[in-house]
Design an enzyme around this catalytic site. Structure first.
Site, short mmCIF file in Angstrom:
data_model
loop_
_atom_site.label_atom_id
_atom_site.label_comp_id
_atom_site.label_asym_id
_atom_site.label_seq_id
_atom_site.Cartn_x
_atom_site.Cartn_y
_atom_site.Cartn_z
N SER A 1 -9.67 2.25 3.33
CA SER A 1 -8.65 2.93 2.33
C SER A 1 -7.69 2.00 1.41
O SER A 1 -7.40 2.49 0.47
CB SER A 1 -7.79 4.03 3.07
N LYS B 1 0.93 -1.15 0.04
CA LYS B 1 -0.08 0.15 0.04
C LYS B 1 0.81 1.33 0.04
O LYS B 1 1.78 1.32 0.71
CB LYS B 1 -1.10 -0.04 1.16
N SER C 1 -9.54 -0.36 7.50
CA SER C 1 -9.12 -0.18 6.32
C SER C 1 -8.28 -1.43 5.56
O SER C 1 -7.77 -1.27 4.44
CB SER C 1 -8.02 1.13 5.91
#
Length: 469
Positions: free
Chosen positions: A137, A62, A161
């Protein structure tokens, strides 16, 4: 040999590499070919990397996790040109274990969002239905794993997330106990909540990746030594006590299809020998969301103050320093970070600190104690991970409150610093449903055991139906 990245687990990839039936270069090339084929539609990656060589398994990371020499934007224009000069601890540990970086995955800006629509570089699309969100997210990491564009990935979780996008994309995702994984080198959102964790196709893969990244780090004083991580093998749940919190399973907004899939999974747990009982977390569910949206924005306003145009990232010139800072933040930050910065700054302002942030921290203690009481009776608590399946792109973009409610079920345990594992437990309207398993601190091995046994019994096909031939 033909490599089906859609069905290849990290464990199976390791077996093929060890048996020399496959080379590291061939494996890396197979994932790059899959990315070239499917990522133009899905937009999982913000940055791709060249093959670093070696014989390890590829991994996606990420884009809030710092990677030496590889651009790290946190999904924001304000960090569009930022290239770290060092690796985050979790990235360094992946390298030490021979994992090869495929690229950096898309994220809501500064990890603020539940759909990945807040990325400054455009949204990621759900591999099960590209008209829908992958969650957030960490939607880029979850979608990449679901679409066979990475065998596993790292995400970060503040209020859900990792768990929520894993649920919406049909993956296994772990939010570890706070303090078991280093935050050093990770772009900060809310420091008392942020945790890096794995996203994978199976519970065993998830457990192995957690063993790679977890443990004490001298660069992060909040970290602790971690019990030896066990890759689960048991196919029954005899002796396991599973609690079903009434408020988490009957909350307003849980879709009927989600409720049915989770209920069926709980019945399956009972059939595997688990002892099932009802419990209650009334204050955790009632106050979890408002408490989170005081603590997280307050800490975000402090952490994001460093983006002033003076040190790194974007700089927009002005007549003086004050104007330069204002122009830089105006041009470099999107609506959601601005919204949370303003809310958090207000909560921390003179005369309001104790009334808002201070009170929220006290409520957080109440939430932790309420969970502790439940764990006196049960080993694991279960609920839906998300109240809904993946919703359509744009459906909640103009309604921040509706978007915040996407994390209603994941936030309470995050506020308590507890580990949570999401596994797919079925489909509703052709889209994945996630089952959330929450344990007491340092109970990751218990979660892996329960998740693995249910995974075997439920037999969920993690390949999106549109990719099945």
């Amino acid at each position: 040999m033909t490599i089906d990245t859609l069905r290849l687990t990290a464990e199976r990839a390791h077996e093929l590499l060890s048996a020399k039936e496959l080379s590291g270069a061939e494996l890396f090339a197979a994932y790059r070919a899959a990315i070239d084929e499917r990522d133009p539609e899905l937009h999982c990656y913000l940055q791709l990397c060249d093959d670093p060589g070696g014989a390890g398994i590829p991994i996606a990371i990420k884009d809030v996790i710092g990677t030496k020499g590889v651009r790290t934007t946190a999904g924001s224009k304000i960090l569009e040109s930022y290239v770290p000069v060092y690796d985050a601890t979790v990235a360094a540990r992946c390298k030490e274990h021979g994992l090869r970086l495929l690229g950096k995955t898309n994220t809501d800006e500064f990890a603020m969002g539940s759909s990945t629509e807040n990325s400054a570089y455009g949204p990621t699309h759900n591999p099960w239905d590209p008209a829908r969100v992958p969650g957030g997210s960490g939607g880029g990491s979850a979608a990449a794993v679901a679409a066979g564009l990475a065998p596993w990935a790292l995400g970060s979780d503040t209020g859900g997330s990792i768990k929520q996008p894993s649920a919406l994309c049909g993956n296994v995702g772990l939010r570890p106990t706070y303090g078991t994984v280093s935050r050093y080198g990770v772009v900060a959102f809310a420091s008392s909540l942020d945790q890096v964790g794995p996203v994978a196709k199976t519970v065993r893969d998830c457990a192995f990746l957690y063993s790679v990244i977890s443990g004490r780090d001298e660069n992060d004083s909040t970290t602790v030594e971690v019990p030896a991580v066990e890759r689960p093998t048991a196919d029954d749940l005899k002796g396991v006590r599973i609690g079903v919190p009434r408020e988490l399973n009957e909350a307003e907004g849980i879709e009927p299809g989600v409720r049915d899939a989770v209920h069926a999974a709980i019945e399956q747990a009972a059939a595997l020998g688990a002892e099932i009982g009802e419990c209650s977390l009334p204050r955790s569910v009632e106050y979890g969301l408002p408490c989170y949206y005081l603590v997280a924005p307050a800490e975000a306003s402090s952490n994001l103050a460093r983006y002033d145009g003076a040190r790194y990232g974007l700089r927009t010139d002005g007549a003086d320093f004050r104007e330069m800072v204002m122009n830089t933040r105006h041009d470099g930050l999107g609506d959601e970070p601005k919204r949370r910065i303003m809310l958090g700054t207000y909560a921390l302002s003179s005369g309001y600190y104790e009334a808002y942030y201070g009170t929220a921290q006290k409520v957080r203690t109440v939430i932790k104690r309420e969970h502790d009481e439940a764990f006196e009776r049960f080993d694991v608590l279960v609920s839906p991970t998300s109240p809904t399946v993946a919703f359509e792109l744009g459906a909640k973009a103009d309604n921040p409150l509706a978007m915040y409610l996407s994390d209603l079920l994941t936030i309470p345990s995050c506020m308590a610093g507890l580990p949570g594992l999401s596994i797919p437990c079925g489909l509703s309207e052709g889209l994945p449903v996630g089952l959330q398993l929450v344990g007491p601190q340092f109970a990751e091995n218990t979660l892996f055991r329960v998740g693995h046994a249910l995974e075997l019994a439920l037999g969920f096909d993690f390949v999106p139906e549109r990719y099945r031939s």
